[in-house]
Design a protein around this motif. Structure first.
Motif, PDB file in Angstrom:
ATOM      1  N   ARG A 138      -2.156   7.067  -4.024  1.00 42.07           N
ATOM      2  CA  ARG A 138      -2.758   8.265  -3.423  1.00 42.07           C
ATOM      3  C   ARG A 138      -1.767   9.185  -2.728  1.00 42.07           C
ATOM      4  NH1 ARG A 138      -8.102   5.545  -0.541  1.00 42.07           N
ATOM      5  NH2 ARG A 138      -9.298   5.173  -2.467  1.00 42.07           N
ATOM      6  N   GLN A 139      -0.688   8.624  -2.194  1.00 47.88           N
ATOM      7  CA  GLN A 139       0.199   9.414  -1.345  1.00 47.88           C
ATOM      8  C   GLN A 139       1.489   9.870  -2.023  1.00 47.88           C
ATOM      9  OE1 GLN A 139      -0.751  10.388   1.609  1.00 47.88           O
ATOM     10  NE2 GLN A 139      -2.566   9.122   1.858  1.00 47.88           N
ATOM     11  N   SER A 140       1.796   9.320  -3.202  1.00 50.64           N
ATOM     12  CA  SER A 140       3.065   9.639  -3.874  1.00 50.64           C
ATOM     13  C   SER A 140       4.247   9.590  -2.900  1.00 50.64           C
ATOM     14  CB  SER A 140       2.989  11.039  -4.503  1.00 50.64           C
ATOM     15  OG  SER A 140       1.948  11.107  -5.439  1.00 50.64           O
ATOM     16  N   PRO A 141       4.476   8.409  -2.313  1.00 54.11           N
ATOM     17  CA  PRO A 141       5.500   8.309  -1.267  1.00 54.11           C
ATOM     18  C   PRO A 141       6.915   8.572  -1.775  1.00 54.11           C
ATOM     19  CG  PRO A 141       4.729   6.135  -1.921  1.00 54.11           C
ATOM     20  CD  PRO A 141       3.837   7.120  -2.598  1.00 54.11           C
ATOM     21  N   VAL A 142       7.749   9.098  -0.881  1.00 58.74           N
ATOM     22  CA  VAL A 142       9.160   9.318  -1.201  1.00 58.74           C
ATOM     23  C   VAL A 142       9.897   7.979  -1.120  1.00 58.74           C
ATOM     24  CG1 VAL A 142       9.154  11.700  -0.424  1.00 58.74           C
ATOM     25  CG2 VAL A 142       9.694   9.885   1.208  1.00 58.74           C
ATOM     26  N   ALA A 143      11.192   7.989  -1.452  1.00 63.50           N
ATOM     27  CA  ALA A 143      11.970   6.752  -1.571  1.00 63.50           C
ATOM     28  C   ALA A 143      11.921   5.883  -0.312  1.00 63.50           C
ATOM     29  CB  ALA A 143      13.411   7.088  -1.921  1.00 63.50           C
ATOM     30  N   THR A 144      12.090   6.497   0.867  1.00 65.22           N
ATOM     31  CA  THR A 144      12.096   5.722   2.115  1.00 65.22           C
ATOM     32  C   THR A 144      10.742   5.072   2.368  1.00 65.22           C
ATOM     33  OG1 THR A 144      13.672   7.316   3.027  1.00 65.22           O
ATOM     34  CG2 THR A 144      12.618   5.837   4.584  1.00 65.22           C
ATOM     35  N   ASP A 145       9.687   5.821   2.068  1.00 57.54           N
ATOM     36  CA  ASP A 145       8.334   5.291   2.258  1.00 57.54           C
ATOM     37  C   ASP A 145       8.040   4.162   1.267  1.00 57.54           C
ATOM     38  OD1 ASP A 145       7.846   7.118   4.286  1.00 57.54           O
ATOM     39  OD2 ASP A 145       7.070   8.629   2.911  1.00 57.54           O
ATOM     40  N   LEU A 146       8.531   4.326   0.061  1.00 63.33           N
ATOM     41  CA  LEU A 146       8.357   3.273  -0.950  1.00 63.33           C
ATOM     42  C   LEU A 146       9.026   1.982  -0.496  1.00 63.33           C
ATOM     43  CD1 LEU A 146       8.775   4.848  -4.508  1.00 63.33           C
ATOM     44  CD2 LEU A 146       6.860   3.465  -3.694  1.00 63.33           C
ATOM     45  N   ARG A 147      10.175   2.131   0.156  1.00 64.76           N
ATOM     46  CA  ARG A 147      10.888   0.958   0.658  1.00 64.76           C
ATOM     47  C   ARG A 147      10.034   0.240   1.701  1.00 64.76           C
ATOM     48  NH1 ARG A 147      16.263   2.869   2.085  1.00 64.76           N
ATOM     49  NH2 ARG A 147      15.891   2.775   4.317  1.00 64.76           N
ATOM     50  N   LYS A 148       9.380   1.000   2.550  1.00 70.67           N
ATOM     51  CA  LYS A 148       8.525   0.398   3.580  1.00 70.67           C
ATOM     52  C   LYS A 148       7.355  -0.365   2.956  1.00 70.67           C
ATOM     53  CE  LYS A 148       9.574   3.600   7.348  1.00 70.67           C
ATOM     54  NZ  LYS A 148       9.053   4.576   8.328  1.00 70.67           N
ATOM     55  N   ILE A 149       6.769   0.222   1.929  1.00 61.97           N
ATOM     56  CA  ILE A 149       5.650  -0.444   1.250  1.00 61.97           C
ATOM     57  C   ILE A 149       6.139  -1.693   0.518  1.00 61.97           C
ATOM     58  CG2 ILE A 149       3.888  -0.205  -0.542  1.00 61.97           C
ATOM     59  CD1 ILE A 149       3.847   2.827   0.136  1.00 61.97           C
ATOM     60  N   ASN A 150       7.268  -1.554  -0.146  1.00 66.12           N
ATOM     61  CA  ASN A 150       7.858  -2.681  -0.876  1.00 66.12           C
ATOM     62  C   ASN A 150       8.160  -3.847   0.069  1.00 66.12           C
ATOM     63  OD1 ASN A 150       9.184  -4.125  -2.993  1.00 66.12           O
ATOM     64  ND2 ASN A 150      11.145  -3.345  -2.285  1.00 66.12           N
ATOM     65  N   VAL A 151       8.746  -3.533   1.210  1.00 69.21           N
ATOM     66  CA  VAL A 151       9.079  -4.587   2.184  1.00 69.21           C
ATOM     67  C   VAL A 151       7.806  -5.221   2.746  1.00 69.21           C
ATOM     68  CG1 VAL A 151      10.072  -5.010   4.467  1.00 69.21           C
ATOM     69  CG2 VAL A 151      11.365  -3.714   2.772  1.00 69.21           C
ATOM     70  N   ASP A 157      -3.730  -4.685  -1.935  1.00 69.63           N
ATOM     71  CA  ASP A 157      -4.605  -3.582  -2.375  1.00 69.63           C
ATOM     72  C   ASP A 157      -4.301  -2.303  -1.594  1.00 69.63           C
ATOM     73  OD1 ASP A 157      -5.808  -5.261  -4.170  1.00 69.63           O
ATOM     74  OD2 ASP A 157      -7.598  -5.635  -2.962  1.00 69.63           O
ATOM     75  N   LYS A 158      -4.138  -2.429  -0.284  1.00 66.02           N
ATOM     76  CA  LYS A 158      -3.835  -1.255   0.548  1.00 66.02           C
ATOM     77  C   LYS A 158      -2.488  -0.639   0.160  1.00 66.02           C
ATOM     78  CE  LYS A 158      -6.481  -2.121   4.815  1.00 66.02           C
ATOM     79  NZ  LYS A 158      -7.195  -0.830   4.809  1.00 66.02           N
ATOM     80  N   ALA A 159      -1.523  -1.492  -0.097  1.00 68.75           N
ATOM     81  CA  ALA A 159      -0.192  -1.011  -0.471  1.00 68.75           C
ATOM     82  C   ALA A 159      -0.243  -0.244  -1.796  1.00 68.75           C
ATOM     83  CB  ALA A 159       0.778  -2.178  -0.574  1.00 68.75           C
ATOM     84  N   LEU A 160      -0.964  -0.781  -2.766  1.00 65.34           N
ATOM     85  CA  LEU A 160      -1.069  -0.116  -4.067  1.00 65.34           C
ATOM     86  C   LEU A 160      -1.815   1.209  -3.955  1.00 65.34           C
ATOM     87  CD1 LEU A 160      -1.813  -3.215  -6.349  1.00 65.34           C
ATOM     88  CD2 LEU A 160       0.292  -1.880  -6.242  1.00 65.34           C
ATOM     89  N   LEU A 161      -2.853   1.236  -3.104  1.00 66.43           N
ATOM     90  CA  LEU A 161      -3.590   2.487  -2.887  1.00 66.43           C
ATOM     91  C   LEU A 161      -2.702   3.542  -2.242  1.00 66.43           C
ATOM     92  CD1 LEU A 161      -7.131   1.286  -1.705  1.00 66.43           C
ATOM     93  CD2 LEU A 161      -6.600   2.651  -3.733  1.00 66.43           C
ATOM     94  N   LEU A 162      -1.859   3.096  -1.313  1.00 70.50           N
ATOM     95  CA  LEU A 162      -0.922   4.018  -0.661  1.00 70.50           C
ATOM     96  C   LEU A 162       0.007   4.658  -1.682  1.00 70.50           C
ATOM     97  CD1 LEU A 162       0.390   2.509   2.723  1.00 70.50           C
ATOM     98  CD2 LEU A 162      -0.574   4.773   2.354  1.00 70.50           C
ATOM     99  N   ILE A 163       0.504   3.846  -2.596  1.00 67.47           N
ATOM    100  CA  ILE A 163       1.414   4.358  -3.626  1.00 67.47           C
ATOM    101  C   ILE A 163       0.666   5.329  -4.558  1.00 67.47           C
ATOM    102  CG2 ILE A 163       2.807   3.729  -5.636  1.00 67.47           C
ATOM    103  CD1 ILE A 163       3.383   1.047  -4.173  1.00 67.47           C
TER     104      ILE A 163
END
Length: 219
Positions: free
Chosen positions: A71-84, A63-69
């Motif tokens: 609300r924050q519109s993360p860039v590619a590197t940040d998306l990788r961190k969330i994905n991992v 849930d936290k990971a999905l909220l981060l995506i």
């Protein structure tokens, strides 16, 4: 606080939550092993009952990971961190499932006298748990050196698994009355081997996290 600082703070919360989940899963594995060796049925049931708590942590991480995506519109590197983080939490949840499986094997054996002293299985588990600790440490610190060292231990666990299975099954002809027990212990060996595999998977995720390159450390 800047948007970047908020994101970094939220990401750290996610990693801390994952670390808590990993600690609980590791503890569950150790407790399941104690239940098996000491034939402690109460402890085995406690491990099984505690699995829901670890499942809830995985849901919270998701849930936290999905909220981060969202609300924050993360860039590619940040998306990788969330994905991992999501992939690692899935591997950690499997640790907890394996702890439950070991506890169930302990219950299947029950109070039946061990046909021989259980010595080698805990040794195999000790190495697998080292891999668990190493993989989580590698993830938290984003250390690919630790990740690679963790994966190197997988071959040794695989060799121990092969030897133990062969040895256990060789006892069945002389101990037909203990066939159920021997089969359950063989299952436990398989579960431990899976712990090592999931640890190696986490190590692979760490290398991808840091380098952006997917590797197969089980090859």
């Amino acid at each position: 606080m800047s948007t970047r600082a908020i994101f970094d703070n939220n990401l750290k919360e996610l990693k801390d939550l994952l670390l808590t989940m990993a600690e609980k899963s590791e503890h569950a594995i150790k407790e399941a092993m104690i239940a098996l060796i000491n034939q402690d049925m109460e402890k085995a049931n406690q491990v099984i009952d505690g699995d829901n708590e670890i499942d809830d942590l995985e849901y919270e991480i998701n849930d936290k990971a999905l909220l981060l995506i969202a609300r924050q519109s993360p860039v590619a590197t940040d998306l990788r961190k969330i994905n991992v983080a999501l992939k690692v939490s899935s591997e950690v949840e499997r640790f907890a499932d394996i702890a439950v499986n070991i506890a169930k094997s302990a219950l299947h054996i029950g109070k039946e006298k061990h046909f021989k002293e259980i010595i080698d299985i805990p040794k195999m588990m000790e190495m697998a748990l080292e891999m668990v600790s190493d993989s989580i440490r590698a993830y938290y610190s984003e250390d690919i050196t630790v990740a690679k060292k963790c994966a190197e231990k997988d071959d040794e666990v695989d060799k121990m698994f092969g030897r133990l299975i062969q040895e256990l099954l060789s006892h069945i002809p002389q101990n037909p009355h203990a066939t159920n027990q021997i089969i359950q212990l063989a299952f436990v060996c398989r579960y431990i081997e899976r712990i090592a595999d999931h640890s190696t998977n986490i190590a692979e995720h760490v290398i991808y996290l840091v380098t952006g390159t997917r590797v197969n450390l089980n090859a």
